[in-house]
Design a protein around this motif. Structure first.
Motif, PDB file in Angstrom:
ATOM      1  N   VAL A  35      22.749  -0.136  32.091  1.00 17.58           N
ATOM      2  CA  VAL A  35      21.973  -1.094  30.712  1.00 17.58           C
ATOM      3  C   VAL A  35      23.214  -0.089  29.588  1.00 17.58           C
ATOM      4  O   VAL A  35      23.139  -1.015  29.112  1.00 17.58           O
ATOM      5  CB  VAL A  35      20.624  -0.501  30.668  1.00 17.58           C
ATOM      6  CG1 VAL A  35      20.246   0.010  28.843  1.00 17.58           C
ATOM      7  CG2 VAL A  35      19.471  -0.476  31.572  1.00 17.58           C
ATOM      8  N   ASP A  36      23.603   0.503  29.990  1.00 20.18           N
ATOM      9  CA  ASP A  36      24.903   0.166  28.835  1.00 20.18           C
ATOM     10  C   ASP A  36      25.705  -0.052  28.781  1.00 20.18           C
ATOM     11  O   ASP A  36      26.641  -0.754  28.166  1.00 20.18           O
ATOM     12  CB  ASP A  36      25.423   2.375  28.674  1.00 20.18           C
ATOM     13  CG  ASP A  36      24.050   3.491  28.214  1.00 20.18           C
ATOM     14  OD1 ASP A  36      23.070   2.726  27.680  1.00 20.18           O
ATOM     15  OD2 ASP A  36      24.207   4.467  28.599  1.00 20.18           O
ATOM     16  N   TYR A  37      26.181  -0.197  30.565  1.00 21.67           N
ATOM     17  CA  TYR A  37      27.628  -0.898  30.820  1.00 21.67           C
ATOM     18  C   TYR A  37      26.375  -2.737  30.057  1.00 21.67           C
ATOM     19  O   TYR A  37      27.680  -3.656  29.446  1.00 21.67           O
ATOM     20  CB  TYR A  37      27.782  -1.008  32.305  1.00 21.67           C
ATOM     21  CG  TYR A  37      29.151  -1.833  32.556  1.00 21.67           C
ATOM     22  CD1 TYR A  37      29.971  -1.388  31.897  1.00 21.67           C
ATOM     23  CD2 TYR A  37      29.318  -3.900  32.488  1.00 21.67           C
ATOM     24  CE1 TYR A  37      31.417  -1.727  32.008  1.00 21.67           C
ATOM     25  CE2 TYR A  37      29.921  -4.115  33.380  1.00 21.67           C
ATOM     26  CZ  TYR A  37      31.644  -3.292  32.496  1.00 21.67           C
ATOM     27  OH  TYR A  37      32.863  -4.319  32.705  1.00 21.67           O
ATOM     28  N   GLY A  66      27.003  -5.989  20.816  1.00 19.73           N
ATOM     29  CA  GLY A  66      26.072  -6.486  19.938  1.00 19.73           C
ATOM     30  C   GLY A  66      24.988  -7.957  19.521  1.00 19.73           C
ATOM     31  O   GLY A  66      24.773  -8.234  18.668  1.00 19.73           O
ATOM     32  N   ASP A  67      25.609  -8.526  20.631  1.00 21.52           N
ATOM     33  CA  ASP A  67      25.987 -10.264  20.315  1.00 21.52           C
ATOM     34  C   ASP A  67      24.743 -10.460  21.345  1.00 21.52           C
ATOM     35  O   ASP A  67      24.832 -10.853  22.329  1.00 21.52           O
ATOM     36  CB  ASP A  67      26.773 -10.753  20.538  1.00 21.52           C
ATOM     37  CG  ASP A  67      27.108 -13.012  20.149  1.00 21.52           C
ATOM     38  OD1 ASP A  67      25.420 -13.020  19.866  1.00 21.52           O
ATOM     39  OD2 ASP A  67      27.553 -13.335  20.126  1.00 21.52           O
ATOM     40  N   ASP A  68      23.198 -10.977  20.630  1.00 15.82           N
ATOM     41  CA  ASP A  68      21.909 -11.453  21.210  1.00 15.82           C
ATOM     42  C   ASP A  68      22.211 -12.560  22.380  1.00 15.82           C
ATOM     43  O   ASP A  68      22.099 -12.598  23.377  1.00 15.82           O
ATOM     44  CB  ASP A  68      20.503 -10.970  20.624  1.00 15.82           C
ATOM     45  CG  ASP A  68      19.992 -10.380  20.931  1.00 15.82           C
ATOM     46  OD1 ASP A  68      19.665  -9.481  22.522  1.00 15.82           O
ATOM     47  OD2 ASP A  68      18.477 -10.667  21.138  1.00 15.82           O
ATOM     48  N   GLU A  96       5.183  -0.417  36.444  1.00 20.79           N
ATOM     49  CA  GLU A  96       4.091   0.553  35.699  1.00 20.79           C
ATOM     50  C   GLU A  96       3.227   0.149  34.793  1.00 20.79           C
ATOM     51  O   GLU A  96       3.698  -0.283  34.159  1.00 20.79           O
ATOM     52  CB  GLU A  96       4.770   1.472  35.549  1.00 20.79           C
ATOM     53  CG  GLU A  96       5.006   2.680  37.079  1.00 20.79           C
ATOM     54  CD  GLU A  96       5.603   4.298  36.977  1.00 20.79           C
ATOM     55  OE1 GLU A  96       5.725   4.243  35.825  1.00 20.79           O
ATOM     56  OE2 GLU A  96       6.173   4.595  38.133  1.00 20.79           O
ATOM     57  N   GLY A  97       2.156  -0.329  34.584  1.00 21.31           N
ATOM     58  CA  GLY A  97       0.972   0.252  33.552  1.00 21.31           C
ATOM     59  C   GLY A  97      -0.158  -0.084  34.107  1.00 21.31           C
ATOM     60  O   GLY A  97      -0.609   0.842  35.321  1.00 21.31           O
ATOM     61  N   PRO A  98      -0.808  -0.088  32.801  1.00 18.88           N
ATOM     62  CA  PRO A  98      -1.014  -0.900  31.979  1.00 18.88           C
ATOM     63  C   PRO A  98      -0.280  -0.484  30.334  1.00 18.88           C
ATOM     64  O   PRO A  98       0.383  -0.310  29.646  1.00 18.88           O
ATOM     65  CB  PRO A  98      -2.082  -1.576  31.976  1.00 18.88           C
ATOM     66  CG  PRO A  98      -3.365  -0.475  31.716  1.00 18.88           C
ATOM     67  CD  PRO A  98      -2.724   0.143  33.340  1.00 18.88           C
ATOM     68  N   ALA A  99      -0.287   1.244  30.901  1.00 18.76           N
ATOM     69  CA  ALA A  99       0.376   1.872  29.590  1.00 18.76           C
ATOM     70  C   ALA A  99       2.118   1.871  29.309  1.00 18.76           C
ATOM     71  O   ALA A  99       2.929   2.208  30.672  1.00 18.76           O
ATOM     72  CB  ALA A  99       0.073   3.415  29.869  1.00 18.76           C
ATOM     73  N   VAL A 100       2.911   1.433  28.667  1.00 21.75           N
ATOM     74  CA  VAL A 100       3.981   1.360  28.274  1.00 21.75           C
ATOM     75  C   VAL A 100       4.745   2.016  28.531  1.00 21.75           C
ATOM     76  O   VAL A 100       4.372   3.685  28.041  1.00 21.75           O
ATOM     77  CB  VAL A 100       3.998   0.121  26.989  1.00 21.75           C
ATOM     78  CG1 VAL A 100       5.882   0.093  26.645  1.00 21.75           C
ATOM     79  CG2 VAL A 100       3.640  -0.394  26.890  1.00 21.75           C
ATOM     80  N   ILE A 101       5.722   2.222  29.268  1.00 14.35           N
ATOM     81  CA  ILE A 101       6.897   3.511  28.961  1.00 14.35           C
ATOM     82  C   ILE A 101       7.747   3.047  28.101  1.00 14.35           C
ATOM     83  O   ILE A 101       8.526   2.282  28.607  1.00 14.35           O
ATOM     84  CB  ILE A 101       7.020   3.190  30.745  1.00 14.35           C
ATOM     85  CG1 ILE A 101       6.119   3.964  31.715  1.00 14.35           C
ATOM     86  CG2 ILE A 101       8.888   4.005  30.808  1.00 14.35           C
ATOM     87  CD1 ILE A 101       6.985   3.719  33.827  1.00 14.35           C
ATOM     88  N   GLU A 102       7.752   3.587  27.626  1.00 12.76           N
ATOM     89  CA  GLU A 102       8.409   3.334  25.842  1.00 12.76           C
ATOM     90  C   GLU A 102      10.038   3.234  26.790  1.00 12.76           C
ATOM     91  O   GLU A 102      10.861   3.968  27.661  1.00 12.76           O
ATOM     92  CB  GLU A 102       8.896   4.422  25.008  1.00 12.76           C
ATOM     93  CG  GLU A 102       7.417   4.423  24.188  1.00 12.76           C
ATOM     94  CD  GLU A 102       7.276   3.716  23.438  1.00 12.76           C
ATOM     95  OE1 GLU A 102       7.857   2.806  22.995  1.00 12.76           O
ATOM     96  OE2 GLU A 102       6.232   2.913  23.678  1.00 12.76           O
ATOM     97  N   PRO A 103      10.974   2.471  26.407  1.00 11.12           N
ATOM     98  CA  PRO A 103      12.159   1.811  26.304  1.00 11.12           C
ATOM     99  C   PRO A 103      13.428   2.788  25.479  1.00 11.12           C
ATOM    100  O   PRO A 103      12.905   3.646  24.642  1.00 11.12           O
ATOM    101  CB  PRO A 103      12.390   0.553  25.441  1.00 11.12           C
ATOM    102  CG  PRO A 103      11.339   0.454  25.031  1.00 11.12           C
ATOM    103  CD  PRO A 103      10.544   1.153  25.161  1.00 11.12           C
ATOM    104  N   LEU A 133      17.086  -0.293  24.249  1.00 14.54           N
ATOM    105  CA  LEU A 133      16.142  -1.932  24.130  1.00 14.54           C
ATOM    106  C   LEU A 133      15.231  -2.005  23.147  1.00 14.54           C
ATOM    107  O   LEU A 133      14.396  -2.557  23.689  1.00 14.54           O
ATOM    108  CB  LEU A 133      16.409  -1.029  26.440  1.00 14.54           C
ATOM    109  CG  LEU A 133      16.893  -1.319  26.249  1.00 14.54           C
ATOM    110  CD1 LEU A 133      16.602  -1.128  28.003  1.00 14.54           C
ATOM    111  CD2 LEU A 133      17.844  -2.041  26.937  1.00 14.54           C
ATOM    112  N   ALA A 134      15.070  -0.838  22.544  1.00 10.43           N
ATOM    113  CA  ALA A 134      13.699  -0.746  21.342  1.00 10.43           C
ATOM    114  C   ALA A 134      13.202  -2.137  20.902  1.00 10.43           C
ATOM    115  O   ALA A 134      12.373  -3.094  20.752  1.00 10.43           O
ATOM    116  CB  ALA A 134      13.840  -0.045  20.433  1.00 10.43           C
ATOM    117  N   HIS A 135      14.434  -3.506  20.912  1.00  7.52           N
ATOM    118  CA  HIS A 135      14.277  -4.877  20.637  1.00  7.52           C
ATOM    119  C   HIS A 135      13.440  -5.650  21.861  1.00  7.52           C
ATOM    120  O   HIS A 135      13.636  -6.332  21.489  1.00  7.52           O
ATOM    121  CB  HIS A 135      15.744  -4.994  19.315  1.00  7.52           C
ATOM    122  CG  HIS A 135      16.426  -5.139  20.962  1.00  7.52           C
ATOM    123  ND1 HIS A 135      17.258  -4.501  21.511  1.00  7.52           N
ATOM    124  CD2 HIS A 135      17.142  -6.558  21.322  1.00  7.52           C
ATOM    125  CE1 HIS A 135      18.004  -4.268  22.887  1.00  7.52           C
ATOM    126  NE2 HIS A 135      17.811  -6.442  22.602  1.00  7.52           N
TER     127      HIS A 135
END
Length: 163
Positions: free
Chosen positions: A105-107, A114-116, A128-135, A139-141
């Motif tokens: 992911v970092d790579y 920085g350019d989406d 997995e779910g339905p509870a969201v595993i926080e990113p 990746l929070a965006h």
């Protein structure tokens, strides 16, 4: 299976009469090559889900299917991320805890610089779910909640059957 994307840019003006009519489509492309990022513990489920990629004409790299004995696997992983336009992040508790998923992911984020708009398009696939595993914070965006996963993992209602 995401096969492509279309982005639109809409401009809002106080008085539409002042704007000249012009197309507003911003970007459209079909994905050609995907990189599959996942934790080893999720391999069986990931392989079940990725088999559809070939059916819709998207080539993909999954380490277990493509690496040969003796290959320099780390170098190949990063080359494959460089070559992909779609980065499928199969997300689970195991993926969040995986050092290698994090490095991939970092790579991929480094490649985006920085350019989406730059490749690869990073798409989480929730396992997995339905509870969201926080990113991770980087990746929070991205949206990680998936109602379909919640339905898949919910207990089905038993049908009413006469005795």
């Amino acid at each position: 299976i995401p096969v492509g994307q279309v982005r639109f840019r809409l401009e809002i003006a106080p008085r539409m009469q002042e704007m000249a009519a012009r197309p507003v489509g911003h970007d459209a492309r079909r994905f050609r090559r995907a990189f599959i990022s996942y934790a080893s513990a999720d391999r069986d489920e990931v392989l079940r889900r990725t088999q559809m990629l070939a059916a819709v004409g998207i080539g993909y790299f999954a380490d277990v299917l493509r690496l040969e004995p003796g290959e320099r696997w780390e170098r190949i992983l990063f080359e494959q991320i460089d070559d992909c336009d779609l980065f499928l992040l199969f997300w689970s508790h195991a993926a969040k805890a995986s050092e290698w998923v994090r490095r991939e992911v970092d790579y991929a984020l480094e490649r985006k610089a920085g350019d989406d708009e730059r490749p690869p398009e990073i798409r989480p696939v929730i396992l997995e779910g339905p509870a969201v595993i926080e990113p991770w914070e980087e990746l929070a965006h991205l949206h990680f909640a998936d109602p379909l996963t919640g339905l898949i993992h919910s207990e089905p209602n038993a049908p009413d059957v006469p005795q």
